[in-house]
Design a protein around this motif. Structure first.
Motif, short mmCIF file in Angstrom:
data_model
loop_
_atom_site.label_atom_id
_atom_site.label_comp_id
_atom_site.label_asym_id
_atom_site.label_seq_id
_atom_site.Cartn_x
_atom_site.Cartn_y
_atom_site.Cartn_z
N THR A 91 0.80 -1.23 -0.07
CA THR A 91 -0.06 0.06 -0.13
C THR A 91 0.98 1.38 0.06
O THR A 91 1.85 1.42 -0.55
N ARG A 92 0.56 2.11 0.82
CA ARG A 92 1.40 3.45 0.79
C ARG A 92 2.81 3.24 1.19
O ARG A 92 3.09 2.68 2.08
N VAL A 93 3.47 4.00 0.42
CA VAL A 93 4.88 4.19 1.04
C VAL A 93 4.99 4.94 2.19
O VAL A 93 4.48 5.92 2.53
N VAL A 94 6.02 4.50 3.26
CA VAL A 94 6.13 4.98 4.52
C VAL A 94 7.53 5.41 4.50
O VAL A 94 8.57 4.64 4.22
N SER A 95 8.05 6.69 5.35
CA SER A 95 9.35 7.24 5.45
C SER A 95 9.56 6.97 6.90
O SER A 95 8.98 7.26 7.64
N VAL A 96 10.88 6.48 7.02
CA VAL A 96 11.32 6.36 8.44
C VAL A 96 12.73 7.34 8.40
O VAL A 96 13.57 6.85 7.73
N PRO A 97 12.52 8.66 8.95
CA PRO A 97 13.41 9.29 8.56
C PRO A 97 14.78 9.22 9.26
O PRO A 97 15.72 9.89 8.67
N SER A 98 14.98 8.43 10.41
CA SER A 98 16.31 8.34 11.15
C SER A 98 16.30 6.85 11.59
O SER A 98 16.48 6.28 12.56
N LEU A 99 16.69 5.94 10.35
CA LEU A 99 17.06 4.76 10.62
C LEU A 99 18.47 4.53 10.98
O LEU A 99 19.31 4.97 10.05
N LEU A 100 18.86 3.98 11.84
CA LEU A 100 20.37 3.42 12.32
C LEU A 100 20.88 2.53 11.45
O LEU A 100 20.06 1.52 11.29
N PHE A 101 21.91 2.47 11.02
CA PHE A 101 22.69 1.49 10.26
C PHE A 101 24.10 1.85 10.33
O PHE A 101 24.55 2.83 10.97
N THR A 102 25.13 0.84 9.89
CA THR A 102 26.43 0.99 9.99
C THR A 102 26.98 1.55 8.43
O THR A 102 26.49 0.71 7.62
N CYS A 103 27.86 2.27 8.68
CA CYS A 103 28.49 2.57 7.35
C CYS A 103 29.85 1.66 6.99
O CYS A 103 30.79 1.86 7.64
N GLY A 104 29.40 0.93 5.95
CA GLY A 104 30.39 -0.18 5.88
C GLY A 104 31.36 0.18 4.80
O GLY A 104 31.52 1.37 4.19
N ARG A 105 32.38 -0.87 4.51
CA ARG A 105 33.43 -0.85 3.66
C ARG A 105 33.38 -1.75 2.41
O ARG A 105 32.89 -2.85 2.72
N THR A 106 33.78 -1.09 1.25
CA THR A 106 33.78 -2.00 0.14
C THR A 106 34.33 -3.18 0.18
O THR A 106 33.63 -4.17 -0.57
N PHE A 107 35.47 -3.47 0.79
CA PHE A 107 36.12 -4.78 0.69
C PHE A 107 35.33 -5.82 1.36
O PHE A 107 35.30 -7.08 1.14
N LEU A 108 34.24 -5.55 2.46
CA LEU A 108 33.48 -6.37 2.78
C LEU A 108 32.16 -6.87 2.17
O LEU A 108 31.37 -7.68 2.42
N LEU A 109 32.38 -6.43 0.79
CA LEU A 109 31.08 -6.81 -0.25
C LEU A 109 31.59 -8.18 -0.73
O LEU A 109 30.86 -8.71 -1.37
N GLU A 110 32.85 -8.63 -0.44
CA GLU A 110 33.32 -9.89 -1.11
C GLU A 110 32.55 -10.88 -0.95
O GLU A 110 31.97 -11.29 0.30
N SER A 111 32.04 -11.74 -2.01
CA SER A 111 31.36 -13.02 -1.92
C SER A 111 29.85 -12.51 -1.70
O SER A 111 28.90 -13.69 -1.79
N LEU A 112 29.36 -11.42 -1.70
CA LEU A 112 27.90 -10.94 -1.58
C LEU A 112 27.54 -10.98 -3.21
O LEU A 112 28.25 -10.87 -3.95
N ALA A 113 26.10 -11.15 -3.31
CA ALA A 113 25.60 -11.31 -4.65
C ALA A 113 25.84 -10.04 -5.35
O ALA A 113 26.11 -9.14 -4.97
N ASN A 114 25.91 -10.47 -6.79
CA ASN A 114 26.08 -9.21 -7.83
C ASN A 114 25.15 -8.16 -7.45
O ASN A 114 24.08 -8.33 -7.36
N GLY A 115 25.76 -6.96 -7.30
CA GLY A 115 24.80 -5.70 -6.95
C GLY A 115 24.45 -5.26 -5.64
O GLY A 115 23.85 -4.18 -5.31
#
Length: 520
Positions: free
Chosen positions: A234-258
Protein backbone atom coordinates in the motif's frame (compact mmCIF):
# COMPACT_ATOMS: atom_id res chain seq x y z
CA UNK A 1 39.69 -22.93 5.49
CA UNK A 2 41.71 -19.96 6.73
CA UNK A 3 40.70 -18.31 9.97
CA UNK A 4 39.15 -14.95 9.26
CA UNK A 5 39.27 -12.38 11.97
CA UNK A 6 38.67 -8.78 12.76
CA UNK A 7 39.85 -5.47 11.38
CA UNK A 8 39.80 -2.38 13.56
CA UNK A 9 40.17 1.32 12.83
CA UNK A 10 41.88 3.88 15.08
CA UNK A 11 40.06 3.55 18.36
CA UNK A 12 40.00 5.59 21.53
CA UNK A 13 39.91 3.52 24.68
CA UNK A 14 40.78 3.33 28.34
CA UNK A 15 41.21 -0.40 28.82
CA UNK A 16 42.32 -3.42 26.80
CA UNK A 17 40.98 -6.92 26.50
CA UNK A 18 41.76 -10.01 24.46
CA UNK A 19 38.88 -11.31 22.35
CA UNK A 20 38.50 -14.73 20.73
CA UNK A 21 37.23 -14.53 17.18
CA UNK A 22 35.66 -17.80 15.99
CA UNK A 23 36.12 -19.47 12.62
CA UNK A 24 32.69 -20.85 11.67
CA UNK A 25 31.74 -23.20 8.83
CA UNK A 26 30.00 -21.77 7.05
CA UNK A 27 28.58 -19.56 9.82
CA UNK A 28 29.69 -21.17 13.04
CA UNK A 29 32.97 -21.54 14.87
CA UNK A 30 35.11 -24.38 16.19
CA UNK A 31 36.48 -24.39 19.70
CA UNK A 32 39.76 -25.72 18.40
CA UNK A 33 40.39 -23.10 15.68
CA UNK A 34 40.62 -19.72 17.36
CA UNK A 35 43.09 -16.92 17.54
CA UNK A 36 43.31 -13.91 19.81
CA UNK A 37 42.80 -10.41 18.51
CA UNK A 38 43.65 -7.43 20.66
CA UNK A 39 41.02 -4.72 20.78
CA UNK A 40 40.60 -1.62 22.85
CA UNK A 41 37.47 -1.03 24.81
CA UNK A 42 35.58 1.89 26.23
CA UNK A 43 32.37 1.78 28.21
CA UNK A 44 29.32 3.69 26.89
CA UNK A 45 26.26 4.84 28.79
CA UNK A 46 23.09 2.81 28.63
CA UNK A 47 20.15 4.04 26.63
CA UNK A 48 16.66 3.32 25.54
CA UNK A 49 14.62 4.02 22.44
CA UNK A 50 12.06 6.77 22.56
CA UNK A 51 10.20 8.39 19.74
CA UNK A 52 9.42 12.05 19.35
CA UNK A 53 7.43 13.80 16.70
CA UNK A 54 9.39 15.38 13.86
CA UNK A 55 8.19 18.87 12.93
CA UNK A 56 8.78 18.24 9.24
CA UNK A 57 8.65 14.53 8.49
CA UNK A 58 6.08 11.81 8.86
CA UNK A 59 6.21 9.28 10.38
CA UNK A 60 8.05 10.59 13.49
CA UNK A 61 11.81 10.51 13.81
CA UNK A 62 13.29 7.75 15.96
CA UNK A 63 15.45 9.31 18.67
CA UNK A 64 17.18 8.01 21.76
CA UNK A 65 17.21 8.98 25.43
CA UNK A 66 19.13 7.50 28.42
CA UNK A 67 17.45 4.94 30.58
CA UNK A 68 18.22 2.82 33.60
CA UNK A 69 20.09 -0.36 32.86
CA UNK A 70 17.93 -3.49 32.76
CA UNK A 71 20.63 -6.06 32.17
CA UNK A 72 19.94 -9.61 31.08
CA UNK A 73 21.52 -11.96 33.57
CA UNK A 74 23.64 -14.61 31.87
CA UNK A 75 22.23 -18.02 32.65
CA UNK A 76 23.28 -21.53 31.87
CA UNK A 77 21.72 -23.61 29.11
CA UNK A 78 19.64 -25.35 31.75
CA UNK A 79 17.56 -22.20 32.25
CA UNK A 80 16.85 -20.85 28.75
CA UNK A 81 13.28 -19.90 29.60
CA UNK A 82 14.42 -17.56 32.39
CA UNK A 83 16.82 -15.87 30.01
CA UNK A 84 14.02 -15.51 27.50
CA UNK A 85 11.77 -14.04 30.19
CA UNK A 86 14.43 -11.47 31.10
CA UNK A 87 14.87 -10.56 27.44
CA UNK A 88 11.10 -10.21 26.95
CA UNK A 89 10.70 -8.14 30.15
CA UNK A 90 13.36 -5.73 28.99
CA UNK A 91 11.59 -5.19 25.68
CA UNK A 92 8.16 -4.98 27.36
CA UNK A 93 9.40 -2.04 29.43
CA UNK A 94 10.97 -0.49 26.36
CA UNK A 95 7.81 -0.85 24.25
CA UNK A 96 5.59 0.42 27.09
CA UNK A 97 7.58 3.65 27.22
CA UNK A 98 7.50 3.91 23.44
CA UNK A 99 3.72 3.54 23.38
CA UNK A 100 3.09 6.51 25.64
CA UNK A 101 5.67 8.70 23.91
CA UNK A 102 4.80 7.75 20.34
CA UNK A 103 1.00 7.64 20.52
CA UNK A 104 0.41 11.42 20.60
CA UNK A 105 2.58 12.03 17.55
CA UNK A 106 1.15 9.07 15.62
CA UNK A 107 -2.35 10.40 16.25
CA UNK A 108 -1.45 13.61 14.42
CA UNK A 109 -0.50 11.78 11.25
CA UNK A 110 -3.10 10.87 8.63
CA UNK A 111 -1.83 7.32 8.14
CA UNK A 112 -0.59 4.70 10.54
CA UNK A 113 0.53 1.41 8.98
CA UNK A 114 0.03 -1.91 10.72
CA UNK A 115 2.81 -3.59 8.76
CA UNK A 116 5.54 -3.05 6.18
CA UNK A 117 6.57 -5.32 3.33
CA UNK A 118 9.80 -5.93 1.40
CA UNK A 119 10.39 -8.20 -1.61
CA UNK A 120 13.01 -10.96 -1.36
CA UNK A 121 14.63 -12.47 -4.44
CA UNK A 122 16.88 -15.51 -4.67
CA UNK A 123 20.18 -14.97 -6.45
CA UNK A 124 20.80 -17.98 -8.73
CA UNK A 125 24.61 -17.81 -8.50
CA UNK A 126 25.23 -17.24 -4.78
CA UNK A 127 21.88 -18.67 -3.52
CA UNK A 128 21.66 -15.61 -1.28
CA UNK A 129 18.31 -13.98 -0.52
CA UNK A 130 18.26 -10.32 -1.55
CA UNK A 131 15.92 -7.59 -0.36
CA UNK A 132 15.62 -3.99 -1.51
CA UNK A 133 14.52 -0.66 -0.06
CA UNK A 134 15.09 3.03 -0.80
CA UNK A 135 17.55 4.98 1.34
CA UNK A 136 19.10 8.50 1.48
CA UNK A 137 18.07 11.92 0.18
CA UNK A 138 17.47 11.82 -2.71
CA UNK A 139 16.24 8.24 -2.41
CA UNK A 140 18.38 5.48 -3.94
CA UNK A 141 17.33 1.80 -4.24
CA UNK A 142 19.67 -0.41 -2.20
CA UNK A 143 20.05 -4.19 -2.60
CA UNK A 144 21.03 -6.01 0.60
CA UNK A 145 21.63 -9.68 1.45
CA UNK A 146 19.09 -10.83 4.02
CA UNK A 147 20.62 -12.11 7.27
CA UNK A 148 18.16 -13.51 9.82
CA UNK A 149 20.82 -13.36 12.52
CA UNK A 150 22.31 -10.02 11.49
CA UNK A 151 22.84 -7.65 14.43
CA UNK A 152 22.95 -4.53 12.24
CA UNK A 153 22.01 -3.37 8.81
CA UNK A 154 25.13 -2.12 7.07
CA UNK A 155 25.63 -0.38 3.74
CA UNK A 156 28.80 0.27 1.75
CA UNK A 157 29.60 3.99 2.15
CA UNK A 158 32.85 4.04 0.18
CA UNK A 159 31.27 3.83 -3.27
CA UNK A 160 29.24 6.92 -4.02
CA UNK A 161 27.24 7.33 -0.82
CA UNK A 162 25.71 10.81 -1.21
CA UNK A 163 22.85 11.97 1.01
CA UNK A 164 21.82 15.32 2.44
CA UNK A 165 20.15 13.58 5.39
CA UNK A 166 23.11 11.42 6.48
CA UNK A 167 23.97 11.97 10.14
CA UNK A 168 26.90 10.29 11.91
CA UNK A 169 26.21 9.12 15.46
CA UNK A 170 28.52 10.74 17.99
CA UNK A 171 30.64 8.74 20.38
CA UNK A 172 29.07 8.14 23.82
CA UNK A 173 25.70 9.42 22.59
CA UNK A 174 22.46 7.70 23.54
CA UNK A 175 22.21 6.15 20.07
CA UNK A 176 25.73 4.81 20.42
CA UNK A 177 24.94 3.29 23.79
CA UNK A 178 21.89 1.53 22.35
CA UNK A 179 24.16 -0.60 20.19
CA UNK A 180 26.38 -1.66 23.09
CA UNK A 181 29.34 -0.08 21.30
CA UNK A 182 32.67 -0.04 23.15
CA UNK A 183 34.56 1.93 20.52
CA UNK A 184 35.09 5.49 19.39
CA UNK A 185 36.92 6.91 16.40
CA UNK A 186 38.36 10.26 17.56
CA UNK A 187 40.04 11.13 14.27
CA UNK A 188 39.26 10.10 10.71
CA UNK A 189 42.29 10.77 8.54
CA UNK A 190 40.34 12.08 5.56
CA UNK A 191 38.01 14.89 4.67
CA UNK A 192 34.56 14.48 6.30
CA UNK A 193 32.26 12.14 4.38
CA UNK A 194 29.85 9.29 5.16
CA UNK A 195 31.82 6.72 7.12
CA UNK A 196 34.58 9.17 8.03
CA UNK A 197 33.69 11.78 10.64
CA UNK A 198 35.59 12.62 13.82
CA UNK A 199 34.41 11.54 17.28
CA UNK A 200 31.92 9.01 15.97
CA UNK A 201 30.45 5.82 17.36
CA UNK A 202 32.07 2.67 15.98
CA UNK A 203 30.35 -0.70 15.93
CA UNK A 204 31.49 -4.11 14.76
CA UNK A 205 29.66 -5.61 11.81
CA UNK A 206 30.42 -8.57 9.63
CA UNK A 207 29.98 -10.26 6.30
CA UNK A 208 28.42 -13.62 7.31
CA UNK A 209 29.35 -15.25 4.02
CA UNK A 210 33.11 -14.87 4.37
CA UNK A 211 33.00 -14.70 8.18
CA UNK A 212 34.94 -11.47 8.44
CA UNK A 213 34.20 -8.52 10.70
CA UNK A 214 35.41 -4.95 11.07
CA UNK A 215 34.46 -1.65 12.66
CA UNK A 216 32.33 1.01 11.00
CA UNK A 217 30.68 4.34 11.67
CA UNK A 218 27.17 4.25 13.11
CA UNK A 219 24.85 6.62 11.27
CA UNK A 220 21.25 7.63 10.61
CA UNK A 221 19.51 8.24 7.31
CA UNK A 222 16.11 8.16 5.65
CA UNK A 223 14.60 4.83 4.56
CA UNK A 224 11.43 4.45 2.47
CA UNK A 225 9.39 1.23 2.53
CA UNK A 226 5.95 0.11 1.33
CA UNK A 227 3.31 -0.51 3.98
CA UNK A 228 0.87 -3.38 3.48
CA UNK A 229 -2.64 -4.44 4.40
CA UNK A 230 -1.50 -8.06 4.16
CA UNK A 231 -2.97 -8.44 0.68
CA UNK A 232 -0.73 -6.13 -1.34
CA UNK A 233 1.73 -3.24 -0.93
CA UNK A 234 0.00 0.00 0.00
CA UNK A 235 1.31 3.48 0.78
CA UNK A 236 5.01 4.26 0.98
CA UNK A 237 6.19 5.01 4.52
CA UNK A 238 9.27 7.05 5.40
CA UNK A 239 11.43 6.27 8.43
CA UNK A 240 13.50 9.47 8.67
CA UNK A 241 16.24 8.28 11.03
CA UNK A 242 17.04 4.60 10.63
CA UNK A 243 20.24 3.54 12.37
CA UNK A 244 22.69 1.57 10.25
CA UNK A 245 26.43 0.97 9.98
CA UNK A 246 28.49 2.66 7.30
CA UNK A 247 30.37 -0.25 5.79
CA UNK A 248 33.47 -0.67 3.66
CA UNK A 249 33.72 -1.89 0.08
CA UNK A 250 36.08 -4.80 0.77
CA UNK A 251 33.39 -6.46 2.92
CA UNK A 252 31.19 -6.88 -0.16
CA UNK A 253 33.39 -9.86 -1.05
CA UNK A 254 31.31 -12.95 -1.95
CA UNK A 255 28.02 -11.08 -1.64
CA UNK A 256 25.69 -11.37 -4.63
CA UNK A 257 26.25 -9.16 -7.64
CA UNK A 258 24.81 -5.69 -7.09
CA UNK A 259 24.43 -6.08 -3.32
CA UNK A 260 25.63 -3.13 -1.21
CA UNK A 261 25.50 -4.62 2.28
CA UNK A 262 23.51 -6.70 4.76
CA UNK A 263 19.93 -6.33 5.99
CA UNK A 264 20.08 -7.48 9.62
CA UNK A 265 16.94 -9.08 11.06
CA UNK A 266 18.56 -10.41 14.23
CA UNK A 267 17.51 -10.42 17.85
CA UNK A 268 18.80 -6.94 18.72
CA UNK A 269 17.44 -3.45 19.30
CA UNK A 270 19.19 -2.27 16.15
CA UNK A 271 17.83 -4.82 13.67
CA UNK A 272 15.26 -3.81 11.06
CA UNK A 273 12.30 -5.50 12.85
CA UNK A 274 13.04 -3.70 16.12
CA UNK A 275 13.60 -0.31 14.52
CA UNK A 276 10.55 -0.48 12.24
CA UNK A 277 8.22 -1.52 15.06
CA UNK A 278 9.57 1.23 17.34
CA UNK A 279 9.41 3.91 14.65
CA UNK A 280 5.88 3.09 13.53
CA UNK A 281 4.44 1.63 16.74
CA UNK A 282 3.20 -1.70 15.44
CA UNK A 283 3.58 -5.24 16.80
CA UNK A 284 7.11 -6.47 17.37
CA UNK A 285 6.71 -9.30 14.91
CA UNK A 286 8.09 -10.06 11.49
CA UNK A 287 7.60 -12.92 9.06
CA UNK A 288 9.86 -14.39 6.40
CA UNK A 289 8.62 -16.35 3.39
CA UNK A 290 11.47 -17.28 1.03
CA UNK A 291 10.69 -18.30 -2.53
CA UNK A 292 12.27 -21.44 -3.97
CA UNK A 293 12.23 -19.78 -7.41
CA UNK A 294 14.98 -17.52 -8.74
CA UNK A 295 12.40 -15.88 -11.03
CA UNK A 296 9.70 -14.87 -8.51
CA UNK A 297 10.03 -12.89 -5.29
CA UNK A 298 9.42 -14.08 -1.78
CA UNK A 299 8.50 -11.62 0.96
CA UNK A 300 9.35 -10.24 4.40
CA UNK A 301 6.56 -8.69 6.50
CA UNK A 302 7.27 -6.38 9.44
CA UNK A 303 4.32 -6.37 11.81
CA UNK A 304 1.45 -8.80 12.36
CA UNK A 305 -0.70 -10.59 9.79
CA UNK A 306 -2.70 -11.21 7.78
CA UNK A 307 -0.12 -12.47 5.30
CA UNK A 308 -2.14 -13.33 2.22
CA UNK A 309 -0.83 -15.29 -0.75
CA UNK A 310 -2.67 -15.87 -4.00
CA UNK A 311 -5.27 -17.25 -4.38
CA UNK A 312 -6.44 -15.37 -1.24
CA UNK A 313 -4.86 -17.72 1.33
CA UNK A 314 -3.91 -16.19 4.68
CA UNK A 315 -0.81 -18.20 5.52
CA UNK A 316 -0.60 -16.66 9.01
CA UNK A 317 -3.47 -18.91 10.07
CA UNK A 318 -2.94 -22.33 11.66
CA UNK A 319 0.73 -21.84 12.48
CA UNK A 320 2.59 -24.20 14.82
CA UNK A 321 4.37 -22.44 17.68
CA UNK A 322 7.58 -23.11 19.54
CA UNK A 323 9.64 -20.94 21.92
CA UNK A 324 12.61 -18.97 20.62
CA UNK A 325 15.59 -19.79 22.81
CA UNK A 326 18.12 -17.15 23.78
CA UNK A 327 21.73 -18.24 23.36
CA UNK A 328 23.57 -16.39 26.17
CA UNK A 329 26.72 -15.96 24.09
CA UNK A 330 27.10 -14.11 20.81
CA UNK A 331 27.83 -16.41 17.88
CA UNK A 332 28.78 -13.89 15.17
CA UNK A 333 32.42 -13.15 14.29
CA UNK A 334 33.95 -9.89 15.48
CA UNK A 335 31.62 -9.53 18.47
CA UNK A 336 32.01 -9.70 22.23
CA UNK A 337 30.78 -12.88 23.82
CA UNK A 338 29.42 -11.30 27.00
CA UNK A 339 26.08 -10.48 25.34
CA UNK A 340 23.38 -12.78 23.91
CA UNK A 341 23.48 -14.06 20.36
CA UNK A 342 21.40 -12.25 17.75
CA UNK A 343 20.54 -15.57 16.09
CA UNK A 344 17.16 -17.28 16.43
CA UNK A 345 17.47 -20.65 18.19
CA UNK A 346 14.75 -23.25 18.62
CA UNK A 347 14.65 -26.27 20.91
CA UNK A 348 15.00 -29.35 18.72
CA UNK A 349 14.83 -32.39 21.03
CA UNK A 350 15.14 -35.20 18.50
CA UNK A 351 14.99 -36.01 14.78
CA UNK A 352 12.72 -38.56 13.13
CA UNK A 353 12.89 -39.94 9.60
CA UNK A 354 9.83 -41.75 8.30
CA UNK A 355 8.50 -41.64 11.88
CA UNK A 356 11.55 -43.39 13.33
CA UNK A 357 13.80 -41.69 15.87
CA UNK A 358 17.36 -41.12 14.67
CA UNK A 359 19.91 -42.25 17.27
CA UNK A 360 22.25 -39.37 18.05
CA UNK A 361 23.98 -37.60 20.93
CA UNK A 362 21.10 -35.42 22.16
CA UNK A 363 23.36 -33.36 24.44
CA UNK A 364 24.53 -31.64 21.26
CA UNK A 365 21.00 -30.30 20.82
CA UNK A 366 21.22 -28.20 24.00
CA UNK A 367 23.03 -24.87 24.30
CA UNK A 368 25.90 -24.90 26.78
CA UNK A 369 26.72 -21.98 29.06
CA UNK A 370 29.59 -21.20 26.67
CA UNK A 371 27.08 -20.86 23.81
CA UNK A 372 27.91 -24.10 21.97
CA UNK A 373 25.33 -26.50 20.57
CA UNK A 374 21.65 -26.04 19.85
CA UNK A 375 19.73 -25.35 16.64
CA UNK A 376 19.40 -22.02 14.88
CA UNK A 377 17.71 -20.77 11.70
CA UNK A 378 19.82 -19.08 9.02
CA UNK A 379 19.13 -17.31 5.74
CA UNK A 380 22.81 -17.06 4.77
CA UNK A 381 23.50 -20.81 4.81
CA UNK A 382 21.97 -22.17 1.59
CA UNK A 383 21.53 -25.65 3.12
CA UNK A 384 21.19 -27.11 6.59
CA UNK A 385 24.54 -27.72 8.27
CA UNK A 386 24.92 -30.42 10.94
CA UNK A 387 27.65 -31.42 13.36
CA UNK A 388 29.45 -34.47 11.94
CA UNK A 389 27.96 -37.17 14.20
CA UNK A 390 24.44 -35.79 13.75
CA UNK A 391 24.98 -35.51 10.00
CA UNK A 392 26.20 -39.10 9.69
CA UNK A 393 23.31 -40.41 11.77
CA UNK A 394 20.75 -38.55 9.65
CA UNK A 395 22.34 -39.58 6.34
CA UNK A 396 22.54 -43.24 7.35
CA UNK A 397 18.96 -43.30 8.62
CA UNK A 398 17.68 -41.63 5.46
CA UNK A 399 19.58 -44.02 3.19
CA UNK A 400 18.07 -47.00 5.03
CA UNK A 401 14.57 -45.63 4.45
CA UNK A 402 15.14 -45.27 0.69
CA UNK A 403 17.02 -48.52 0.21
CA UNK A 404 14.98 -49.29 -2.92
CA UNK A 405 16.42 -46.21 -4.66
CA UNK A 406 19.83 -46.45 -6.31
CA UNK A 407 22.56 -44.25 -4.87
CA UNK A 408 24.82 -42.40 -7.27
CA UNK A 409 28.12 -40.59 -6.83
CA UNK A 410 27.91 -37.77 -4.29
CA UNK A 411 27.89 -34.22 -5.61
CA UNK A 412 29.59 -31.66 -3.35
CA UNK A 413 28.67 -30.33 -0.88
CA UNK A 414 26.20 -33.19 -0.38
CA UNK A 415 27.00 -36.67 0.87
CA UNK A 416 23.98 -38.72 -0.23
CA UNK A 417 22.72 -38.56 -3.82
CA UNK A 418 20.22 -40.75 -5.67
CA UNK A 419 18.93 -41.66 -9.10
CA UNK A 420 16.14 -39.13 -9.63
CA UNK A 421 14.36 -41.33 -12.16
CA UNK A 422 13.60 -43.85 -9.39
CA UNK A 423 11.94 -41.26 -7.14
CA UNK A 424 8.32 -40.29 -7.66
CA UNK A 425 6.73 -36.87 -7.31
CA UNK A 426 4.10 -35.49 -4.94
CA UNK A 427 2.44 -32.13 -4.28
CA UNK A 428 5.17 -31.39 -1.72
CA UNK A 429 8.12 -32.45 -3.84
CA UNK A 430 10.01 -35.71 -4.39
CA UNK A 431 8.40 -38.77 -2.81
CA UNK A 432 10.95 -39.40 -0.07
CA UNK A 433 10.60 -40.04 3.68
CA UNK A 434 9.57 -37.06 5.81
CA UNK A 435 12.14 -35.61 8.20
CA UNK A 436 10.72 -34.32 11.51
CA UNK A 437 12.48 -31.92 13.85
CA UNK A 438 10.75 -32.75 17.13
CA UNK A 439 10.42 -29.69 19.36
CA UNK A 440 9.04 -29.14 22.87
CA UNK A 441 6.87 -32.27 22.76
CA UNK A 442 6.27 -35.29 20.54
CA UNK A 443 3.17 -33.57 19.13
CA UNK A 444 5.05 -30.44 18.07
CA UNK A 445 7.40 -30.91 15.16
CA UNK A 446 8.66 -29.17 12.04
CA UNK A 447 8.09 -31.57 9.15
CA UNK A 448 10.48 -31.30 6.20
CA UNK A 449 8.99 -32.72 2.99
CA UNK A 450 10.77 -33.68 -0.21
CA UNK A 451 10.67 -30.19 -1.73
CA UNK A 452 12.77 -28.95 1.20
CA UNK A 453 14.89 -32.02 1.92
CA UNK A 454 16.02 -32.84 -1.62
CA UNK A 455 18.11 -30.75 -4.03
CA UNK A 456 17.96 -31.33 -7.78
CA UNK A 457 21.57 -31.10 -8.95
CA UNK A 458 20.72 -32.38 -12.42
CA UNK A 459 17.79 -33.92 -14.25
CA UNK A 460 19.05 -37.36 -13.21
CA UNK A 461 20.34 -36.71 -9.68
CA UNK A 462 18.65 -35.72 -6.43
CA UNK A 463 20.72 -35.16 -3.27
CA UNK A 464 19.73 -34.92 0.37
CA UNK A 465 20.23 -31.21 1.04
CA UNK A 466 22.22 -31.41 4.28
CA UNK A 467 25.90 -30.53 4.72
CA UNK A 468 28.55 -31.86 7.11
CA UNK A 469 29.53 -29.01 9.46
CA UNK A 470 32.54 -30.75 10.97
CA UNK A 471 33.44 -31.83 14.47
CA UNK A 472 32.75 -29.51 17.39
CA UNK A 473 31.10 -26.55 15.59
CA UNK A 474 29.73 -23.57 17.47
CA UNK A 475 26.12 -24.55 16.61
CA UNK A 476 25.12 -28.21 16.18
CA UNK A 477 22.35 -27.67 13.62
CA UNK A 478 21.95 -24.63 11.37
CA UNK A 479 18.69 -24.82 9.43
CA UNK A 480 19.51 -23.35 6.03
CA UNK A 481 17.63 -21.45 3.35
CA UNK A 482 16.61 -24.43 1.20
CA UNK A 483 14.87 -26.05 4.16
CA UNK A 484 12.78 -22.94 4.93
CA UNK A 485 11.76 -22.03 1.37
CA UNK A 486 7.98 -21.95 0.82
CA UNK A 487 7.52 -22.10 4.60
CA UNK A 488 6.17 -19.08 6.47
CA UNK A 489 8.19 -18.28 9.60
CA UNK A 490 6.79 -15.65 11.98
CA UNK A 491 9.13 -14.32 14.67
CA UNK A 492 7.32 -12.79 17.64
CA UNK A 493 9.96 -10.74 19.43
CA UNK A 494 7.64 -9.64 22.23
CA UNK A 495 6.81 -13.18 23.35
CA UNK A 496 9.99 -14.93 22.07
CA UNK A 497 7.98 -17.32 19.96
CA UNK A 498 8.34 -18.77 16.46
CA UNK A 499 5.29 -19.64 14.40
CA UNK A 500 5.87 -21.87 11.37
CA UNK A 501 3.61 -23.25 8.68
CA UNK A 502 5.58 -26.19 7.30
CA UNK A 503 5.34 -26.42 3.50
CA UNK A 504 2.84 -24.04 1.91
CA UNK A 505 2.68 -26.43 -1.05
CA UNK A 506 0.15 -28.42 0.99
CA UNK A 507 -2.07 -25.32 0.97
CA UNK A 508 -1.68 -24.95 -2.79
CA UNK A 509 0.34 -21.77 -2.63
CA UNK A 510 3.98 -20.68 -2.33
CA UNK A 511 6.03 -17.82 -0.95
CA UNK A 512 6.20 -16.41 -4.50
CA UNK A 513 2.47 -15.72 -4.46
CA UNK A 514 2.32 -12.42 -2.60
CA UNK A 515 0.63 -9.86 -4.85
CA UNK A 516 3.44 -7.34 -5.37
CA UNK A 517 1.98 -6.26 -8.73
CA UNK A 518 -1.12 -4.62 -7.24
CA UNK A 519 -0.46 -1.32 -5.44
CA UNK A 520 -2.66 1.59 -4.45
Amino acid sequence: MPIRGLVTNSINASTQQMQDIPNPYPSDSSRKNRRKVQVKLSTPNNCQLAQLQSPSLKPPVVQLVPFRDYKIRRLSHNTPNLATMAFSTHFFLLCSLLFFIISPSIAQTSFRPNALVLPVSKDPSSLQYITKFNQRTPLVPINLTLDLGGRFTWVDCEQGYVSSTYKPVRCRSAQCSLTGSRFCNPNCYSSPKPGCYNNTCQVFFDNPIIQFGTGGELALDVVSVHSTDGLKPTRVVSVPSLLFTCGRTFLLESLANGVKGIAGLGRTKMSLPSQFSAALSFDRKFAVCLSSSTRANGVVFFGDGPYVMLPNIDVSKNLIYTPLILNPVRTAPGTFQDEPSADYFIGVKSIKINGKVVKLNTTLLSISKEGFGGTKISSVNPYTVMETTIYNAVINAFVREVSSVSRVAAVAPFGACFNAKEIGSTRVGPAVPDIDLVLQSESVYWRIFGANSMVEVSSDVLCLGFVDGGVDPRTSIVIGGHQIEDNLLQFDLATSRLGFSSSLLFRQTTCANFNFTSKI
